[in-house]
Design an enzyme around this catalytic site. Sequence first.
Site, short mmCIF file in Angstrom:
data_model
loop_
_atom_site.label_atom_id
_atom_site.label_comp_id
_atom_site.label_asym_id
_atom_site.label_seq_id
_atom_site.Cartn_x
_atom_site.Cartn_y
_atom_site.Cartn_z
N SER A 142 -10.54 -1.75 -4.96
CA SER A 142 -9.54 -1.82 -3.90
C SER A 142 -8.99 -0.41 -3.69
O SER A 142 -9.75 0.57 -3.64
CB SER A 142 -8.46 -2.82 -4.30
OG SER A 142 -7.45 -2.91 -3.33
N TYR A 156 -7.45 -0.07 7.37
CA TYR A 156 -7.91 0.15 5.99
C TYR A 156 -7.08 -0.75 5.06
O TYR A 156 -7.63 -1.43 4.19
CB TYR A 156 -7.76 1.64 5.64
CG TYR A 156 -8.30 2.02 4.27
CD1 TYR A 156 -9.49 1.48 3.78
CD2 TYR A 156 -7.63 2.94 3.47
CE1 TYR A 156 -9.99 1.83 2.53
CE2 TYR A 156 -8.12 3.31 2.22
CZ TYR A 156 -9.29 2.75 1.75
OH TYR A 156 -9.76 3.10 0.51
N LYS A 160 -8.14 -3.98 2.58
CA LYS A 160 -7.91 -4.00 1.13
C LYS A 160 -6.88 -5.06 0.72
O LYS A 160 -7.00 -5.65 -0.35
CB LYS A 160 -7.49 -2.60 0.65
CG LYS A 160 -8.58 -1.52 0.82
CD LYS A 160 -9.81 -1.74 -0.07
CE LYS A 160 -10.72 -0.50 -0.09
NZ LYS A 160 -11.95 -0.68 -0.88
N1 NAP Z 1 -11.98 8.25 -3.62
C1 NAP Z 1 -10.77 7.81 -3.37
O1 NAP Z 1 -9.82 8.58 -3.27
C2 NAP Z 1 -10.53 6.34 -3.22
C3 NAP Z 1 -9.22 5.89 -3.22
C4 NAP Z 1 -8.96 4.54 -3.10
C5 NAP Z 1 -10.01 3.65 -2.99
N2 NAP Z 1 -11.30 4.11 -2.98
C6 NAP Z 1 -12.38 3.12 -2.84
O2 NAP Z 1 -13.43 3.41 -3.72
C7 NAP Z 1 -14.64 2.84 -3.20
C8 NAP Z 1 -15.74 3.84 -3.39
O3 NAP Z 1 -15.45 5.01 -2.69
P1 NAP Z 1 -15.74 6.46 -3.25
O4 NAP Z 1 -14.44 7.10 -3.52
O5 NAP Z 1 -16.74 6.42 -4.31
O6 NAP Z 1 -16.28 7.14 -1.91
P2 NAP Z 1 -17.73 7.66 -1.46
O7 NAP Z 1 -18.14 8.78 -2.35
O8 NAP Z 1 -17.57 7.92 -0.01
O9 NAP Z 1 -18.71 6.44 -1.68
C9 NAP Z 1 -18.62 5.29 -0.88
C10 NAP Z 1 -19.85 4.43 -1.03
O10 NAP Z 1 -19.70 3.30 -0.17
C11 NAP Z 1 -20.79 3.16 0.70
N3 NAP Z 1 -20.34 2.99 2.08
C12 NAP Z 1 -19.53 3.82 2.78
N4 NAP Z 1 -19.39 3.38 4.03
C13 NAP Z 1 -20.09 2.26 4.13
C14 NAP Z 1 -20.32 1.36 5.18
N5 NAP Z 1 -19.83 1.54 6.41
N6 NAP Z 1 -21.07 0.29 4.93
C15 NAP Z 1 -21.61 0.12 3.70
N7 NAP Z 1 -21.45 0.95 2.68
C16 NAP Z 1 -20.70 2.01 2.90
C17 NAP Z 1 -21.56 4.44 0.64
O11 NAP Z 1 -22.92 4.11 0.56
P3 NAP Z 1 -23.96 4.38 1.75
O12 NAP Z 1 -24.89 5.44 1.26
O13 NAP Z 1 -24.66 3.09 1.90
O14 NAP Z 1 -23.17 4.83 2.93
C18 NAP Z 1 -21.11 5.13 -0.62
O15 NAP Z 1 -22.05 4.99 -1.65
C19 NAP Z 1 -14.35 2.46 -1.75
O16 NAP Z 1 -14.24 1.06 -1.66
C20 NAP Z 1 -13.00 3.11 -1.47
O17 NAP Z 1 -12.24 2.37 -0.55
C21 NAP Z 1 -11.57 5.43 -3.10
#
Ligand code: NAP
Length: 301
Positions: A142, A156, A160
């Site tokens: 989340s 967003y 969530k």
């Molecule tokens: N990093 C932060 O600061 C943060 C904070 C709060 C929550 N989160 C949550 O953490 C989770 C992972 O994010 P992350 O930080 O690891 O970011 P990330 O490096 O951008 O990775 C996101 C992953 O999700 C997939 N994805 C993105 N857009 C998509 C779409 N439209 N449809 C299907 N798949 C998609 C991507 O795979 P593809 O190659 O298939 O695009 C990618 O592997 C997310 O749910 C995000 O909301 C992150």
Amino acid sequence: MAQTPSQPLVWLITGCSSGFGIGLALLALQNGHHVIATSRTPSRTPHLVSQVESLGGKWHTLDVTSPEAVLKGKVDEVMSVWGRIDVLVNNAGYALLGAFECFSDAECRAQMETNFFGPLTLTRILVPYFRSRRSGTIVQISSTTGIEALASRSLYSASKFALEGFSEALYNEMAPFSVRVFLIEPGAFNSSFADKLSTHQASMPEDYKGTSIEEVIRTVEEMKGGNMRNDVEKGVRAIWDVVMREGLAEGMKEEFLRLPLGVDAAERWEVVGELRKRTWEGTRHIWESCELDAQKKQGGC
Ligand SMILES: NC(=O)c1ccc[n+]([C@@H]2O[C@H](COP(=O)([O-])OP(=O)(O)OC[C@H]3O[C@@H](n4cnc5c(N)ncnc54)[C@H](OP(=O)(O)O)[C@@H]3O)[C@@H](O)[C@H]2O)c1
Ligand SMILES: *[C@@H]1O[C@H](CO)[C@@H](O)[C@H](O)[C@H]1NC(C)=O
């Protein structure tokens, strides 16, 4: 249920092309577990695919926005790799930011499809299996956005909050069956998340100039290039510890549904908690006014 290295778990993880997804996949593999890493377009990250495969993992194409029948087929397919799935990690996601009135219907629905309906459907497909087996772990990635909706994050946060809503109910439903549910709420972590955030196609009306929408978007823009407060590798380690009940989570008396990650995340928890308390106190004379008279008499001494 004892999760020792001699009983490797089978992990199914979405969104493994970067960030938390690949981090968790590699950590699980390095610990001798089995991993089915997935992403929409594996050919875009060949180095990661070979890294995962060289450690004994498998990589499958999986777009979480696919129709239920396609997702069901995928789950059946990956179930047959090691004959089971023990941990589902719904990680794929992205942030759509901007003024609420500017989002198109397609933009709204796309955000909900990826961040809400994708995890919902995968979870719904696996729950009967986990329930009847009396074991399984569901990890929903989340966000602090899942407990607090700041300006610019209407969609967003909607995605969530929705993820949190069904997962909280599911946590209660699954407790008798030893199926664990977690809501991980990261603050700002140095993945590619900020680089990939999207805004609406429509341009924002002048009225919004200088408002908190611009401010919040600017803050996130400044995070591009990994300029964030928290280390995604440490975040992955923390999630691992909680799921495996080891390291930082060893000896914890209570297993919590929610896991805030990062000092910035914890700060938002504090703000949300205080606002709830203030609302509760500030509206007391109103909510107290609704009781049946009979009830009041009973309550009085
Ligand atoms: N990093 C932060 O600061 C943060 C904070 C709060 C929550 N989160 C949550 O953490 C989770 C992972 O994010 P992350 O930080 O690891 O970011 P990330 O490096 O951008 O990775 C996101 C992953 O999700 C997939 N994805 C993105 N857009 C998509 C779409 N439209 N449809 C299907 N798949 C998609 C991507 O795979 P593809 O190659 O298939 O695009 C990618 O592997 C997310 O749910 C995000 O909301 C992150
Ligand atoms: C995040 O920061 C840590 C510590 O500086 C670094 O080791 C890691 O490679 C960074 N991760 C990403 C995805 O930028």
